[in-house]
Design a protein around this motif. Structure first.
Motif, PDB file in Angstrom:
ATOM      1  N   LYS A 160      41.963  28.011  19.818  1.00 41.84           N
ATOM      2  CA  LYS A 160      40.937  28.499  20.747  1.00 41.84           C
ATOM      3  C   LYS A 160      41.402  29.683  21.580  1.00 41.84           C
ATOM      4  N   GLU A 161      42.666  29.676  22.004  1.00 42.82           N
ATOM      5  CA  GLU A 161      43.126  30.746  22.889  1.00 42.82           C
ATOM      6  C   GLU A 161      43.145  32.106  22.199  1.00 42.82           C
ATOM      7  N   LYS A 162      43.029  32.120  20.876  1.00 40.63           N
ATOM      8  CA  LYS A 162      43.015  33.375  20.133  1.00 40.63           C
ATOM      9  C   LYS A 162      41.595  33.874  19.861  1.00 40.63           C
ATOM     10  N   GLN A 163      40.617  33.059  20.178  1.00 38.71           N
ATOM     11  CA  GLN A 163      39.237  33.426  19.895  1.00 38.71           C
ATOM     12  C   GLN A 163      38.759  34.535  20.828  1.00 38.71           C
ATOM     13  N   VAL A 164      37.918  35.416  20.321  1.00 39.53           N
ATOM     14  CA  VAL A 164      37.527  36.614  21.044  1.00 39.53           C
ATOM     15  C   VAL A 164      36.779  36.299  22.336  1.00 39.53           C
ATOM     16  N   LEU A 165      35.898  35.322  22.318  1.00 32.44           N
ATOM     17  CA  LEU A 165      35.126  35.011  23.526  1.00 32.44           C
ATOM     18  C   LEU A 165      36.004  34.446  24.626  1.00 32.44           C
ATOM     19  N   ARG A 166      36.994  33.635  24.263  1.00 25.95           N
ATOM     20  CA  ARG A 166      37.879  33.050  25.281  1.00 25.95           C
ATOM     21  C   ARG A 166      38.817  34.111  25.850  1.00 25.95           C
ATOM     22  N   LYS A 167      39.204  35.070  25.039  1.00 28.95           N
ATOM     23  CA  LYS A 167      39.987  36.192  25.552  1.00 28.95           C
ATOM     24  C   LYS A 167      39.173  37.021  26.549  1.00 28.95           C
ATOM     25  N   PHE A 168      37.912  37.241  26.212  1.00 31.67           N
ATOM     26  CA  PHE A 168      37.059  38.022  27.108  1.00 31.67           C
ATOM     27  C   PHE A 168      36.795  37.258  28.407  1.00 31.67           C
ATOM     28  N   ARG A 169      36.591  35.964  28.312  1.00 30.48           N
ATOM     29  CA  ARG A 169      36.379  35.152  29.510  1.00 30.48           C
ATOM     30  C   ARG A 169      37.593  35.231  30.432  1.00 30.48           C
ATOM     31  N   LYS A 170      38.776  35.133  29.856  1.00 35.68           N
ATOM     32  CA  LYS A 170      40.005  35.232  30.645  1.00 35.68           C
ATOM     33  C   LYS A 170      40.106  36.596  31.319  1.00 35.68           C
ATOM     34  N   HIS A 171      39.717  37.638  30.590  1.00 39.06           N
ATOM     35  CA  HIS A 171      39.738  38.997  31.146  1.00 39.06           C
ATOM     36  C   HIS A 171      38.796  39.110  32.347  1.00 39.06           C
ATOM     37  N   LEU A 172      37.594  38.568  32.244  1.00 31.41           N
ATOM     38  CA  LEU A 172      36.634  38.640  33.353  1.00 31.41           C
ATOM     39  C   LEU A 172      37.146  37.895  34.584  1.00 31.41           C
ATOM     40  N   ILE A 173      37.725  36.731  34.368  1.00 27.65           N
ATOM     41  CA  ILE A 173      38.246  35.948  35.502  1.00 27.65           C
ATOM     42  C   ILE A 173      39.379  36.697  36.190  1.00 27.65           C
ATOM     43  N   GLU A 174      40.226  37.360  35.421  1.00 29.11           N
ATOM     44  CA  GLU A 174      41.304  38.157  36.016  1.00 29.11           C
ATOM     45  C   GLU A 174      40.738  39.315  36.830  1.00 29.11           C
ATOM     46  N   GLU A 175      39.675  39.923  36.336  1.00 26.91           N
ATOM     47  CA  GLU A 175      39.036  41.014  37.072  1.00 26.91           C
ATOM     48  C   GLU A 175      38.473  40.526  38.405  1.00 26.91           C
ATOM     49  N   VAL A 176      37.897  39.328  38.402  1.00 25.51           N
ATOM     50  CA  VAL A 176      37.368  38.752  39.643  1.00 25.51           C
ATOM     51  C   VAL A 176      38.505  38.449  40.604  1.00 25.51           C
ATOM     52  N   ASP A 177      39.574  37.853  40.105  1.00 22.60           N
ATOM     53  CA  ASP A 177      40.720  37.491  40.956  1.00 22.60           C
ATOM     54  C   ASP A 177      41.388  38.720  41.561  1.00 22.60           C
ATOM     55  N   ASN A 178      41.350  39.841  40.838  1.00 18.78           N
ATOM     56  CA  ASN A 178      41.972  41.068  41.332  1.00 18.78           C
ATOM     57  C   ASN A 178      41.029  41.895  42.201  1.00 18.78           C
ATOM     58  N   GLY A 179      39.821  41.371  42.431  1.00 20.71           N
ATOM     59  CA  GLY A 179      38.866  42.080  43.267  1.00 20.71           C
ATOM     60  C   GLY A 179      38.195  43.257  42.597  1.00 20.71           C
ATOM     61  N   MET A 180      38.316  43.374  41.273  1.00 16.51           N
ATOM     62  CA  MET A 180      37.716  44.489  40.547  1.00 16.51           C
ATOM     63  C   MET A 180      36.286  44.205  40.112  1.00 16.51           C
ATOM     64  N   LEU A 181      35.885  42.940  40.157  1.00 17.79           N
ATOM     65  CA  LEU A 181      34.577  42.544  39.656  1.00 17.79           C
ATOM     66  C   LEU A 181      34.011  41.448  40.547  1.00 17.79           C
ATOM     67  N   ALA A 182      32.715  41.520  40.829  1.00 17.51           N
ATOM     68  CA  ALA A 182      32.070  40.476  41.621  1.00 17.51           C
ATOM     69  C   ALA A 182      31.902  39.223  40.772  1.00 17.51           C
ATOM     70  N   SER A 183      31.980  38.076  41.413  1.00 17.47           N
ATOM     71  CA  SER A 183      31.852  36.809  40.695  1.00 17.47           C
ATOM     72  C   SER A 183      30.498  36.709  40.010  1.00 17.47           C
ATOM     73  N   THR A 184      29.455  37.190  40.680  1.00 19.60           N
ATOM     74  CA  THR A 184      28.111  37.163  40.096  1.00 19.60           C
ATOM     75  C   THR A 184      28.044  38.010  38.829  1.00 19.60           C
ATOM     76  N   THR A 185      28.652  39.189  38.869  1.00 21.41           N
ATOM     77  CA  THR A 185      28.640  40.074  37.707  1.00 21.41           C
ATOM     78  C   THR A 185      29.368  39.452  36.527  1.00 21.41           C
ATOM     79  N   ALA A 186      30.528  38.847  36.802  1.00 27.43           N
ATOM     80  CA  ALA A 186      31.290  38.203  35.731  1.00 27.43           C
ATOM     81  C   ALA A 186      30.505  37.063  35.108  1.00 27.43           C
ATOM     82  N   SER A 187      29.857  36.265  35.939  1.00 26.22           N
ATOM     83  CA  SER A 187      29.067  35.141  35.447  1.00 26.22           C
ATOM     84  C   SER A 187      27.901  35.620  34.589  1.00 26.22           C
TER      85      SER A 187
END
Length: 433
Positions: free
Chosen positions: A96-123
């Motif tokens: 699962k960790e190699k699947q494209v959607l899970r990689k993208f989900r991880k990327h979005l969460i990192e963007e939110v944690d780093n303050g680069m993306l709003a939580s609403t936008t990521a969701s």
């Protein structure tokens, strides 16, 4: 990097002529789709599956073009991510960790944690990508052998317009990103209004240093509560149909909605309350030399639009957002610190708050005030209007607390702490024989 482009789309049918040759003819009773969003990879190839999804939604007539555009912007961000990572969008191995959607989900969460993306936008972005994959899977376009996600039913409680508690069930997945609710009460779209003095300062600044079009658009937002999608589709003929409110002198009612050609959210029909001064400015601009020159170069279907760019094209929400971004940068450099995170939609929040406060302070009961603001702002759900009541109540409470805190702090500043400590020490010192 993937890019988003817009095309003029016409539906065609394939027919055979007398010699057996295939001819493409325009489909009868189907209007062309203007500015249909399409995604192209870095090598200029189109993402066929995503583009077909957009065309299919637009052709159905059940989804507005603005909603489709917003979805394709999210999907374009996903396309840029997988292109940068060098992953195929159909990559779903067993791990699962190699699947494209899970990689993208991880990327979005990192963007939110780093303050680069709003939580609403990521969701919303993750939700849109999953929505596209459901469509692709339904039409056998993915061909994944492993499960892409696990579905589950989510029960969402809510209160209806009458205040009764209800619940709805929706399909969710283990890939969805929870929207972390921000602490504190905010208005629709999560924004807060500007203070009156800040609004006046901004309007004065735009009248002197911004384009006339952006100044008029902000004036419409601040003094009528119109959304940017409504403002950019205003028409000259629509302005001329505005009539003065018989109960409120100096305020004109401008019809908007599907019947008028002026766009509204959820296609709600209604009237915008426009002050005479703002309406006069808009009509004066409509017949100004600058706008008439732009109208002369515009396409026939765009000539009636009030706001046209320098290239005689309609303003889009994205165009106005870029203008506001530049305005924000210039205003902050000029010392207007309140503009640091300004968004155009705050003009609507400012109007709604001011109108609600005006009604309540003049003795209008809460029920009538909610109904008046709901109609003025074209709210589909009265629950949205109730948010303005809660915001005002919360603001008053904060003001009382701030006043009490300032009084206490002032008392602490003026206190003689040396004398206080001496008195405390003598009072607590034991009497020795």
């Amino acid at each position: 990097m993937a890019r988003l482009d817009y095309i003029h789309h016409e539906s065609c049918d394939a027919v055979l002529d007398g010699s057996g040759q295939v001819l493409w003819t325009r489909t009868a009773n189907k209007e062309p789709i203007e500015r249909l969003p399409q995604i192209y990879w870095e090598d200029h190839r189109g993402w066929v599956e995503a583009n077909v999804w957009a065309a299919d939604r637009a052709a159905s007539g059940t989804v507005g073009i603005e909603t489709i555009t917003r979805s394709m912007k999210y999907l374009c961000g996903f396309a840029s991510f997988i292109e940068a990572e060098g992953i195929d969008w159909r990559h779903f191995p067993v791990r699962k960790e190699k699947q494209v959607l899970r990689k993208f989900r991880k990327h979005l969460i990192e963007e939110v944690d780093n303050g680069m993306l709003a939580s609403t936008t990521a969701s919303n972005c993750m939700c849109t990508v999953i929505q596209f994959y459901r469509y692709a899977d339904l039409h056998n376009l993915v061909g994944a052998e492993a499960a892409m996600w696990s579905d589950r039913l989510a029960v969402i409680p809510f209160h209806d317009g009458a205040g009764y508690k209800r619940a709805m069930v929706r399909l969710s997945s283990d890939l969805s990103i929870p929207n972390r609710k921000r602490v504190g009460h905010r208005l629709e779209d999560g924004l807060i209004p500007l203070r009156a003095e800040h609004m006046c300062e901004l309007c004065k600044y735009t009248s002197e240093y911004s384009t006339e079009e952006l100044h008029l658009m902000l004036s419409c937002g601040f003094f009528s509560g119109a959304r940017i999608g409504t403002i950019t589709t205003m028409t000259v003929s629509g302005l001329l149909t505005a009539r003065e409110d018989p109960h409120t002198l100096g305020v004109f009612l401008l019809p908007v909605g599907p019947k008028t050609g002026i766009a509204t959210k959820f296609s709600v029909d209604g009237d915008l309350m426009v002050p005479r001064e703002v309406l006069d400015d808009l009509i004066r601009y409509a017949f100004s030399t600058k706008r008439l020159l732009r109208e002369a170069k515009a396409r026939p279907e765009h000539k009636n639009l009030l706001f046209l760019t320098r290239r005689s094209r309609p303003y889009t929400v994205g165009t106005v957002d870029r203008l506001v971004q530049e305005l924000r940068r210039q205003a902050v450099a000029a010392g207007m610190r309140f503009m640091t995170n300004f968004k155009f939609h705050q003009s609507r929040a400012t109007f709604g708050t001011w109108l609600m406060q005006l009604l309540l302070s003049n003795g209008v009961n809460t029920t009538d005030a909610i109904g008046f603001v709901r109609d003025a702002m074209l709210h589909k759900d009265e629950q949205t209007t109730l948010g303005y009541i809660k915001f005002l109540e919360n603001t008053r409470a904060k003001q009382h607390v701030a006043a009490a805190f300032n009084m206490a702090f002032t008392g602490l500043q003026s206190k003689d702490w040396e004398n206080e400590r001496a008195l405390t020490s003598s009072a607590t010192r034991p009497n020795l024989p």
